[in-house]
Write an enzyme that holds these catalytic residues in place. Structure first.
Site, PDB file in Angstrom:
ATOM      1  N   ASP A   1      24.175 -17.044 -31.762  1.00 23.87           N
ATOM      2  CA  ASP A   1      23.717 -15.798 -31.136  1.00 23.87           C
ATOM      3  C   ASP A   1      24.890 -14.899 -30.709  1.00 23.87           C
ATOM      4  OD1 ASP A   1      21.834 -14.024 -30.162  1.00 23.87           O
ATOM      5  OD2 ASP A   1      21.736 -14.962 -28.197  1.00 23.87           O
TER       6      ASP A   1
ATOM      7  N   ARG B   1      18.758 -19.747 -22.600  1.00 21.44           N
ATOM      8  CA  ARG B   1      17.396 -20.041 -23.056  1.00 21.44           C
ATOM      9  C   ARG B   1      17.437 -20.686 -24.428  1.00 21.44           C
ATOM     10  NH1 ARG B   1      17.328 -14.311 -22.494  1.00 21.44           N
ATOM     11  NH2 ARG B   1      17.914 -13.300 -24.434  1.00 21.44           N
TER      12      ARG B   1
ATOM     13  N   ASN C   1      12.401 -13.039 -35.265  1.00 20.49           N
ATOM     14  CA  ASN C   1      13.403 -12.040 -35.644  1.00 20.49           C
ATOM     15  C   ASN C   1      12.868 -10.977 -36.612  1.00 20.49           C
ATOM     16  OD1 ASN C   1      16.178 -14.418 -35.466  1.00 20.49           O
ATOM     17  ND2 ASN C   1      15.558 -12.888 -33.959  1.00 20.49           N
TER      18      ASN C   1
ATOM     19  N   TRP D   1      28.593  -8.355 -30.535  1.00 22.30           N
ATOM     20  CA  TRP D   1      29.962  -8.403 -31.063  1.00 22.30           C
ATOM     21  C   TRP D   1      30.260  -7.107 -31.823  1.00 22.30           C
ATOM     22  CZ3 TRP D   1      32.273  -8.112 -35.857  1.00 22.30           C
ATOM     23  CH2 TRP D   1      33.585  -8.616 -35.970  1.00 22.30           C
TER      24      TRP D   1
END
Ligand code: IPE
Ligand code: IPE
Ligand code: MG
Length: 249
Positions: A29, A203, A77, A34
């Site tokens: 993740d 999480r 996703n 980034w």
């Protein structure tokens, strides 16, 4: 060169009391953040993340990890903007094509966990070929979790068990925890000993809910493309110092 690797390559395992996890899970993740930090599109973060996936996978295999499960794309996703999902699909395809030749000389067994039927026929074909071409190998098992969701995995398992009860293949009284495990994508594999989540989120995000009953967690405040082999060493050392009790004393 990272600590664990140099230790191993010096064949210095005697008196070495580091406990290596047999199975590591990684929630890869932080790619988007980034990229954002660098003023780049999120897709650039995914490219950097995919590159790092290669580095870390090879390292895990080199230091003797037996199973590595990486979370690459979740069942949730798909909610992302179409543009990002398309960029990810393109990257998976490109990556798998490269992986087919890249891992060729390796002993790594590549498996996919998740509902891969949702992907394009082209991607499914690549997935199928990658699995087939590496199935005979004897090294580290790499599970790539794509369109993976643990709830979805459990629902699928329950449906199959119910069907087998209905047709008389399974007796209800015989169902136990091992039965459930044997219907999951990870059937036959040990549960993860250690799950690492970079990016600082505390999480599990629908990753290996059943399998993680007694998994040790290491969360670090670093984004996945910045995660290094030294970070992996640190996570393993931390794991090695934990006292796992499994409900005992
Ligand atoms: C993980 O990075 C990659 C996938 C979920 C495909 P993210 O894309 O979630 O990056 P952040 O969490 O938004 O920074
Ligand atoms: C988990 O990351 C899924 C992957 C890394 C593939 P997410 O970025 O999707 O998780 P949330 O949304 O922060 O919980
Ligand atoms: Mg994220």
């Amino acid at each position: 060169m990272s600590f664990l690797f140099s230790r191993r390559s010096k064949n210095n395992r005697k008196g070495d009391n580091i406990v290596l996890p047999e199975h590591i899970g990684i929630i890869m993740d932080g790619n988007g953040r980034w990229a954002k930090k660098r003023g780049l599109p999120r897709s650039a973060g995914h490219t950097a993340g995919a590159q790092n996936f290669r580095t870390i996978t090879r390292y895990c295999s080199d230091i003797g990890i037996r199973y590595l499960t990486v979370y690459a794309f979740s069942t949730e996703n798909w909610k992302r903007p179409q543009e990002e999902v398309s960029a990810l699909m393109k990257l998976f395809k490109q990556y798998l094509e490269e992986a087919l030749s890249d891992f060729k000389d390796d002993s790594i067994v590549v498996r996919f966990i998740g509902d891969t039927s949702a992907f394009s026929p082209e991607l499914q074909d690549l997935i199928h070929r990658t699995q087939k071409e590496s199935a005979h190998r004897t090294g580290m098992v790499l599970n790539i979790a794509m369109n993976y969701g643990s709830r979805d995995e459990i629902v699928t398992a329950v449906k199959s068990i119910a069907a087998h009860v209905k047709n008389g293949e399974i007796d209800i009284e015989s169902i136990n925890a091992d039965t459930i495990s044997s219907y999951l994508y990870t059937a036959g594999q040990p549960d993860p000993d250690l799950i690492i989540r970079p990016s600082g989120e505390y999480r599990i995000s629908n990753f290996m809910l059943w399998q993680a009953a007694y998994t040790e967690f290491v969360i670090l405040d670093k984004l996945w493309p910045d995660f290094t082999t030294d970070d992996l060493d640190s996570a393993i050392l931390e794991f090695s110092n934990r006292n796992r009790r499994f409900g005992g004393v």
